[in-house]
Structures are given as structure tokens and as C-alpha cells.
Design an enzyme around this catalytic site. Structure first.
Site, mmCIF file in Angstrom:
data_model
loop_
_atom_site.group_PDB
_atom_site.id
_atom_site.type_symbol
_atom_site.label_atom_id
_atom_site.label_comp_id
_atom_site.label_asym_id
_atom_site.label_seq_id
_atom_site.Cartn_x
_atom_site.Cartn_y
_atom_site.Cartn_z
ATOM 1 N N LYS A 52 -80.336 -66.271 48.414
ATOM 2 C CA LYS A 52 -81.561 -67.012 48.723
ATOM 3 C C LYS A 52 -82.782 -66.116 48.543
ATOM 4 O O LYS A 52 -83.792 -66.521 47.955
ATOM 5 C CB LYS A 52 -81.513 -67.532 50.164
ATOM 6 C CG LYS A 52 -80.475 -68.598 50.433
ATOM 7 C CD LYS A 52 -80.430 -68.913 51.927
ATOM 8 C CE LYS A 52 -79.357 -69.923 52.256
ATOM 9 N NZ LYS A 52 -79.234 -70.176 53.706
ATOM 10 N N GLN A 96 -79.605 -68.164 59.435
ATOM 11 C CA GLN A 96 -78.319 -68.349 58.756
ATOM 12 C C GLN A 96 -77.182 -68.570 59.751
ATOM 13 O O GLN A 96 -77.021 -67.810 60.701
ATOM 14 C CB GLN A 96 -78.024 -67.127 57.875
ATOM 15 C CG GLN A 96 -76.755 -67.233 57.068
ATOM 16 C CD GLN A 96 -76.817 -68.321 56.010
ATOM 17 O OE1 GLN A 96 -77.811 -68.446 55.312
ATOM 18 N NE2 GLN A 96 -75.751 -69.078 55.881
ATOM 19 N N ASP A 119 -84.539 -76.184 57.230
ATOM 20 C CA ASP A 119 -83.172 -76.712 57.269
ATOM 21 C C ASP A 119 -83.121 -78.163 57.737
ATOM 22 O O ASP A 119 -82.074 -78.805 57.666
ATOM 23 C CB ASP A 119 -82.304 -75.859 58.199
ATOM 24 C CG ASP A 119 -81.308 -75.002 57.426
ATOM 25 O OD1 ASP A 119 -81.110 -75.252 56.224
ATOM 26 O OD2 ASP A 119 -80.720 -74.091 58.026
#
Length: 285
Positions: A52, A96, A119
């Protein structure tokens, strides 16, 4: 002939669009920014987060990677999120998963500002999604990426019988909302579902996100179905494989995603896309 969904090629196309949007923002002296927070030394999480971080750099997005040892306390993580919530150079924040068991993941998710929740897991954003509300708000990246894939391959969920195997907050639940909002008839299965193959055989659209290698066999798939495999499993041999028995199911599916090269590529591309969305929404009002 079965069509294999090319997630890599579609992700490249989406990344190119994102890069062009970043260049347009640069002309206004605006650079989208994302904060990536990683706790612990999980090898898969480390690779995923680094990928990412590298992708953001290639696209011209400002990226901050903050790493903590697995022993970090809740207060430290919460303080870091608060810092990025107030940082004007950061438009998006992602923590994460998975997190060490001693941390309260729900409290950490809820601490992220809804307008920086890239997210799409904050209760406010989930509520808007389930309410099918209009306006701008982030949506979980994997489900949004799947919807992009379906649209690209001209799969209209309206009227389809959709079955999702897996009910996680990252994939199953938000995808169920997206497909319901798109007028599909949706069933969500889990580890307690009785006679799972009988249910999946009814699916015009089958999405599998169970984390169980080759869970779905050919006999459990309706001929002509669209099959989306979200699972990424590493076998003892080191080979990556999905939750679907790809080699056999591809013979009867209308469309199917491979692993690797399918949904995973779109998840990261969608994360980049949504980071730029958040920057545009914040600066455009």
C-alpha cells in the site's frame, strides 16, 4: 467459454485514473495524504502494508507508515489516531488488521474521524451504507472493489440471487448492503450454515470470503454463475490459493476471479481511489 476476471488489468486502469486525479489536485496545490498504522510483526500484514505504501508513492499520494510493536498499549494507538485526525496533511487513516488480542479494535476503528475513515468501517459510515443514503461517504474497499469489477464486466446485480460466504465487517456485511442496495436478493452464509453447498448452488452471484482453501467445489456452484473469490490462503507448499477450487469451477462459471490476480489487486487500487475521494470531498466541501 469461461471469462477469467482480470483484476490486475482492471486495477491498473483504476490506478491510472487515480493518478490523473492526483495530478489535477496538484495543480490546486493539494496532495492527498494517507496514514497507515501497523501493529506487530504479522508477515502478511507487513507485506500488505508495504505494498500500500509503495503504491501511494507511485501515484503521488503523501503516505505515512507508522509501525508499533505488538506490545503497544491502547492509549498509544489511540493517541496516534487522534494526531492524524487533526493533521491537515492526512485525508485518510487505516489501521491494518489483524490487531493483537489485547487491543480493542472496535474502539480504535471508532476513534478514526468518519471523514478520514478510508476503510469505511466507522459506525456512521456503515449506517449510511445500510441506509442506502445519498452523498459522499467511504465504503469498505474490498466490497467497493468487487462492485467496480461487476460493473466493468457488465454484471447487473438487480434480480440476481446473490450468496456471500463470510460475514466479516470488512467484506461480507458491507457487500451484502451494497448488493441489497443494487436490488439483488442476498443470502449471507457462515460457519454455522447447514448444507452450505445446497445454498451456494442457488447463487447466480457467489462471493466467497471464508478464509478456507478450496472450500467451494465444482458441485457447489450453479453452472453459469459469477464467482468472486476473496480468499487468499497460503498452502504448505507456499502457493497462494483462494477459497474456491478454481481449476474445476472455472469450467462451469460464467465469470470467475483467480487467486492471485483478482480481488486483492482491486482492494489496494480502491484504497488509493478512496483516499483521493476523501481529499476531494474535504477540499471541495
Amino acid at each position: 467459454m469461461t471469462n477469467i476476471i482480470d483484476g490486475r488489468q482492471l486495477a491498473k486502469k483504476l490506478n491510472l485514473q487515480t493518478k490523473r486525479r492526483v495530478e489535477c489536485l496538484a495543480k490546486r496545490k493539494i496532495q492527498p495524504g494517507i496514514a497507515l498504522i501497523l501493529v506487530g510483526d504479522d508477515p502478511a500484514s507487513l507485506i500488505y502494508t508495504r505494498n500500500k505504501h509503495r503504491r501511494t508513492t507511485k501515484l503521488g499520494i503523501h503516505s505515512v507508515l507508522k509501525r508499533f510493536p505488538a506490545t503497544v498499549d491502547q492509549a498509544t494507538v489511540m493517541a496516534t489516531i487522534k494526531q492524524y485526525n487533526h493533521d491537515e496533511s492526512i485525508d485518510a487513516i487505516i489501521v491494518q488488521e489483524p490487531l493483537p488480542s489485547h487491543l480493542d479494535g472496535q474502539a480504535i476503528t471508532n476513534a478514526i474521524r468518519p471523514d478520514k475513515d478510508v476503510d469505511g468501517l466507522h459506525p456512521l459510515n456503515l449506517g449510511k451504507l445500510y441506509g442506502n443514503q445519498t452523498g459522499h461517504y467511504p465504503i469498505a474497499c474490498t466490497p467497493r472493489g468487487i462492485m467496480t469489477m461487476l460493473d466493468h464486466y457488465r454484471v447487473n446485480p438487480a434480480g440476481m440471487n446473490a450468496v456471500i460466504v463470510g460475514r466479516s465487517i470488512l467484506v461480507g456485511k458491507p457487500l451484502a448492503a451494497l448488493l441489497t442496495n443494487a436490488d439483488a436478493t442476498v443470502s449471507v452464509a457462515n460457519r454455522y450454515t447447514k448444507n452450505l453447498p445446497a445454498l451456494t448452488r442457488q447463487a447466480d452471484l457467489l462471493v466467497v470470503a471464508a478464509g478456507s482453501p478450496h472450500l467451494i467445489k465444482k458441485s457447489a456452484v450453479k453452472p453459469g454463475a459469477v464467482v468472486i473469490d476473496v480468499g487468499i490462503n497460503r498452502l504448505p507448499s507456499g502457493k497462494l490459493t483462494g477459497d474456491v477450487d478454481f481449476d474445476n469451477v472455472k469450467d462451469i462459471a460464467k465469470l470467475i476471479t483467480p487467486v492471485p490476480g483478482g480481488v486483492g489487486q482491486m482492494t489496494i487500487a480502491t484504497l488509493m481511489q478512496q483516499t483521493v475521494d476523501l481529499a476531494e470531498w474535504r477540499h471541495n466541501g
